[in-house]
Design a protein around this motif. Structure first.
Motif, PDB file in Angstrom:
ATOM      1  N   TYR A 141       0.837  -1.198   0.000  1.00 47.71           N
ATOM      2  CA  TYR A 141       0.000   0.000   0.000  1.00 47.71           C
ATOM      3  C   TYR A 141       0.870   1.247   0.000  1.00 47.71           C
ATOM      4  O   TYR A 141       2.048   1.213   0.378  1.00 47.71           O
ATOM      5  CB  TYR A 141      -0.940   0.011   1.215  1.00 47.71           C
ATOM      6  CG  TYR A 141      -0.267   0.361   2.521  1.00 47.71           C
ATOM      7  CD1 TYR A 141      -0.209   1.685   2.974  1.00 47.71           C
ATOM      8  CD2 TYR A 141       0.302  -0.625   3.329  1.00 47.71           C
ATOM      9  CE1 TYR A 141       0.411   2.013   4.171  1.00 47.71           C
ATOM     10  CE2 TYR A 141       0.923  -0.303   4.524  1.00 47.71           C
ATOM     11  CZ  TYR A 141       0.969   1.014   4.941  1.00 47.71           C
ATOM     12  OH  TYR A 141       1.583   1.344   6.128  1.00 47.71           O
ATOM     13  N   GLN A 152      -2.917   5.649   8.978  1.00 46.83           N
ATOM     14  CA  GLN A 152      -1.651   4.951   9.169  1.00 46.83           C
ATOM     15  C   GLN A 152      -1.733   3.924  10.290  1.00 46.83           C
ATOM     16  O   GLN A 152      -1.236   2.797  10.168  1.00 46.83           O
ATOM     17  CB  GLN A 152      -0.532   5.952   9.458  1.00 46.83           C
ATOM     18  CG  GLN A 152       0.867   5.319   9.572  1.00 46.83           C
ATOM     19  CD  GLN A 152       1.369   4.787   8.233  1.00 46.83           C
ATOM     20  OE1 GLN A 152       1.490   5.514   7.272  1.00 46.83           O
ATOM     21  NE2 GLN A 152       1.648   3.498   8.177  1.00 46.83           N
ATOM     22  N   MET A 155      -3.552   0.796   9.153  1.00 49.03           N
ATOM     23  CA  MET A 155      -2.724  -0.063   8.304  1.00 49.03           C
ATOM     24  C   MET A 155      -1.762  -0.896   9.160  1.00 49.03           C
ATOM     25  O   MET A 155      -1.531  -2.077   8.891  1.00 49.03           O
ATOM     26  CB  MET A 155      -1.934   0.780   7.299  1.00 49.03           C
ATOM     27  CG  MET A 155      -2.789   1.618   6.359  1.00 49.03           C
ATOM     28  SD  MET A 155      -4.063   0.669   5.517  1.00 49.03           S
ATOM     29  CE  MET A 155      -4.652   1.831   4.303  1.00 49.03           C
ATOM     30  N   TRP A 160      -0.197  -4.558   7.408  1.00 51.40           N
ATOM     31  CA  TRP A 160       0.068  -4.356   5.986  1.00 51.40           C
ATOM     32  C   TRP A 160       1.482  -3.809   5.790  1.00 51.40           C
ATOM     33  O   TRP A 160       2.034  -3.151   6.681  1.00 51.40           O
ATOM     34  CB  TRP A 160      -0.950  -3.377   5.405  1.00 51.40           C
ATOM     35  CG  TRP A 160      -2.290  -3.998   5.146  1.00 51.40           C
ATOM     36  CD1 TRP A 160      -2.733  -5.212   5.549  1.00 51.40           C
ATOM     37  CD2 TRP A 160      -3.367  -3.404   4.419  1.00 51.40           C
ATOM     38  NE1 TRP A 160      -4.005  -5.427   5.126  1.00 51.40           N
ATOM     39  CE2 TRP A 160      -4.433  -4.335   4.431  1.00 51.40           C
ATOM     40  CE3 TRP A 160      -3.530  -2.197   3.770  1.00 51.40           C
ATOM     41  CZ2 TRP A 160      -5.644  -4.079   3.798  1.00 51.40           C
ATOM     42  CZ3 TRP A 160      -4.740  -1.921   3.144  1.00 51.40           C
ATOM     43  CH2 TRP A 160      -5.797  -2.864   3.152  1.00 51.40           C
ATOM     44  N   GLU A 162       4.015  -1.383   3.622  1.00 49.98           N
ATOM     45  CA  GLU A 162       4.050  -0.224   2.741  1.00 49.98           C
ATOM     46  C   GLU A 162       5.003  -0.483   1.577  1.00 49.98           C
ATOM     47  O   GLU A 162       5.989  -1.199   1.721  1.00 49.98           O
ATOM     48  CB  GLU A 162       4.497   1.012   3.528  1.00 49.98           C
ATOM     49  CG  GLU A 162       4.303   2.312   2.784  1.00 49.98           C
ATOM     50  CD  GLU A 162       4.495   3.525   3.680  1.00 49.98           C
ATOM     51  OE1 GLU A 162       4.257   4.642   3.197  1.00 49.98           O
ATOM     52  OE2 GLU A 162       4.884   3.343   4.855  1.00 49.98           O
ATOM     53  N   LEU A 204      -3.589   0.608  -3.285  1.00 49.52           N
ATOM     54  CA  LEU A 204      -3.450  -0.794  -2.908  1.00 49.52           C
ATOM     55  C   LEU A 204      -3.060  -1.557  -4.166  1.00 49.52           C
ATOM     56  O   LEU A 204      -3.729  -1.441  -5.192  1.00 49.52           O
ATOM     57  CB  LEU A 204      -4.756  -1.359  -2.341  1.00 49.52           C
ATOM     58  CG  LEU A 204      -5.448  -0.593  -1.203  1.00 49.52           C
ATOM     59  CD1 LEU A 204      -6.631  -1.392  -0.670  1.00 49.52           C
ATOM     60  CD2 LEU A 204      -4.483  -0.269  -0.088  1.00 49.52           C
ATOM     61  N   TRP A 227      -9.800  -3.778   5.062  1.00 44.81           N
ATOM     62  CA  TRP A 227      -9.813  -2.400   5.554  1.00 44.81           C
ATOM     63  C   TRP A 227     -11.220  -1.818   5.574  1.00 44.81           C
ATOM     64  O   TRP A 227     -11.712  -1.373   6.617  1.00 44.81           O
ATOM     65  CB  TRP A 227      -8.882  -1.553   4.684  1.00 44.81           C
ATOM     66  CG  TRP A 227      -8.895  -0.076   4.935  1.00 44.81           C
ATOM     67  CD1 TRP A 227      -9.310   0.558   6.079  1.00 44.81           C
ATOM     68  CD2 TRP A 227      -8.494   0.953   4.012  1.00 44.81           C
ATOM     69  NE1 TRP A 227      -9.180   1.923   5.932  1.00 44.81           N
ATOM     70  CE2 TRP A 227      -8.682   2.195   4.682  1.00 44.81           C
ATOM     71  CE3 TRP A 227      -7.982   0.949   2.722  1.00 44.81           C
ATOM     72  CZ2 TRP A 227      -8.381   3.412   4.075  1.00 44.81           C
ATOM     73  CZ3 TRP A 227      -7.675   2.159   2.126  1.00 44.81           C
ATOM     74  CH2 TRP A 227      -7.870   3.370   2.799  1.00 44.81           C
TER      75      TRP A 227
END
Length: 264
Positions: A141, A152, A155, A160, A162, A204, A227
């Motif tokens: 992501y 943030q 996530m 997840w 980055e 994404l 999400w």
């Protein structure tokens, strides 16, 4: 740029815009197809633009003879007011040198429509992953600075990963590091433009290869669903009702029609 289907322009204030990048394997476009079809979203308009190759076809989400003859074009907008969702589907490639003008016009429309945020579904070449990416999940992501403030922590709670920065010039090890999305189409241009315009955007994406990319699209919408909870997550408990992703009728011809019997 946006032309409504009705006489009045729909109010999209506070809506989340879901859109694809025309990227490797067309994964983002397939994922948007699944969302529109599953949620039975209504068409509210289209984009009149010279940035995309013109195309026209039958209704890709036809459910019967009564709506199978409706026409669809290269950039259409669908909405689901009850969930405050709006989806843009792109069905053709960009004309050369028209990517940047399209991004600018699109984001101007987003601002003018008062959409709360934009989520871009995309993909990137799996063969261009580095060693770290090869050993981890194929999903990544990206968040613009204005989006990071709000999501943030969410996530991080989802564990997840980055999108990593890599050398801007791959062949030169000591070059500056930046975000690169090979095979991602307009993804990087949209992300950069959103950063400069302070628009809340999340990207994404999934690392994929060309081929039968239906499993990749299903994986990407499940990733998004972790999400946004667009549909209830699948449960092993048979007593718990769950809605599964609905493939649109147009996917029956995704790889062309069947082989003519005369060949055999």
């Amino acid at each position: 740029m946006f032309v409504p289907c009705g006489e009045s322009v729909p109010d999209l204030t506070g809506f989340t815009l879901l859109m694809p990048a025309v990227s490797v394997g067309n994964v983002g476009q397939l994922a948007i197809d699944l969302i529109i079809s599953t949620l039975n979203m209504s068409k509210i308009g289209y984009f009149y633009t010279d940035c995309l190759v013109p195309m026209v076809g039958n209704n890709p989400y036809a459910t019967g003879e009564e709506n199978s003859t409706e026409l669809s074009i290269n950039a259409e907008v669908y909405s689901l007011p009850s969930r405050r969702l709006v989806a843009l589907q792109l069905r053709s490639i960009f004309i050369k040198y028209k990517t940047k003008p399209f991004c600018e016009k699109l984001l101007s429309w987003v601002k003018g429509s008062n959409c709360a945020r934009v989520i871009v579904l995309s993909s990137s070449h799996s063969y261009q992953r580095n060693d770290l990416q090869l050993r981890s999940t194929p999903f990544r992501y990206l968040l613009t600075p204005s989006m990071q403030i709000n999501v943030q922590n969410k996530m991080k709670s989802l564990n997840w990963e980055e999108m990593e920065k890599s050398p801007c010039i791959p062949e030169i090890n000591d070059s500056e590091f930046c975000v690169r999305i090979p095979g991602g189409g307009i993804t990087k241009a949209l992300y950069d433009e959103s950063c400069s315009k302070e628009i809340q955007m999340a990207v994404l994406l999934k690392f994929v290869s060309e081929g039968d990319n239906i499993p990749d699209a299903l994986g990407l919408v499940e990733y998004l669903n972790e999400w946004l909870q667009i549909i209830k997550p699948h449960s092993e408990d048979p007593t718990v009702p769950s809605l599964r992703w609905k493939m649109p009728s147009s996917w029956r011809l995704l790889f062309g029609s069947g082989l003519p019997p005369a060949l055999f």
